[in-house]
Design a protein around this motif. Structure first.
Motif: not given
Length: 276
Positions: A170-173, A227-230
């Motif tokens: 996933g992504h992490l901002a 911001f997890p999952s961003t």
């Protein structure tokens, strides 16, 4: 009977000194009579639990003053005593709707045949020590001004968030927020105004963040947000919302203030594998 009277007076003086010492040290004592299920308390113990001195105390009466969540641990300690072993425990009591911490140490009393017939122990009010420990724990992981996570706690949280992002691909901002020209406020209106402004900004940001997000104060007027999952698109939308929230007017100590901010954004995995 002069010698007898002198002995009585010496004993009375010794008991008075012991009571005074217990009061100064905030340490009480008690003796448990298992045969009659009675607790004999010193004056300081009665004061600590707000029960009139001289009042007979049943064990159940004592438990009524113990904080509900700590009764199970205290009962387990009592079983240790009944098996002939000493114990030490910290637990909470409720006195006049106030929760206080006490430390209790006890040893069993045995009959000549080695059977447990009771116990003797001390109880000490350690509320001040507990508050100091909690304060130290807070300062070790949180910013003293805003109560937000500090750099130490931020490092722990981003390691956890990165591990989740790696497992799920996933992504992490990560956003770095800096207030524009904040130094001017401190220099012209004073640091107390600047501090209250930072507290209000932290409050506004917290209200807009999800439970899984992290808002941290790095120091000065710098904040870091996770911001997890961003992904990039989601981070862009969140950043604009944050800028709009910060730009809304403030009323601090009779001053009307307008503040703007700048935000930098980095996205895992494209922009890096760690916080730096």
């Amino acid at each position: 009977i002069t010698e007898h009277k002198q002995t009585e007076l010496a004993l009375q003086q010794s008991e008075a000194n012991l009571k005074r010492a217990q009061a100064v040290a905030r340490i009480g004592s008690w003796q448990l009579d298992l045969e009659h299920n009675l607790l004999k308390w010193s004056d300081e113990t009665h004061r600590m639990f707000d029960i009139p001195s001289g009042t007979p105390v049943k064990y159940q009466t004592f438990l009524e003053h113990v904080y509900t969540e700590d009764i199970h641990a205290l009962e387990a300690s009592r079983q240790v005593l009944l098996k002939g072993a000493p114990y030490r425990i910290e637990y909470r009591i409720v006195v006049k709707d106030e929760i206080r911490w006490v430390e209790e140490c006890a040893e069993p009393e045995l009959t000549p045949n080695g059977i447990v017939c009771g116990g003797i122990g001390t109880v000490q009010d350690i509320s001040d020590r507990k508050q100091a420990e909690e304060r130290l724990k807070f300062l070790a992981h949180c910013d003293a001004l805003t109560g937000l996570p500090n750099r130490t706690q931020l490092d722990d949280r981003i390691k956890y968030s990165l591990s989740l992002a790696k497992r799920s691909n996933g992504h992490l901002a990560v956003m770095f927020l800096d207030l524009d020209h904040f130094k001017n406020i401190n220099d012209t209106l004073g640091h107390s105004v600047g501090d209250e402004l930072l507290i209000e900004i932290a409050r506004r940001l917290r209200l807009e963040m999800r439970e899984e997000d992290t808002l941290s104060r790095l120091g000065g007027d710098e904040f870091i947000m996770l911001f997890p999952s961003t992904d990039a698109q989601g981070a862009s939308q969140v950043a604009q919302k944050i800028l709009d929230i910060i730009a809304e007017p403030y009323r601090i100590k009779n001053y009307d203030l307008n503040v703007t901010a700048s935000i930098g954004i980095a996205i895992y995995p494209n922009d890096g594998q760690d916080l730096e």
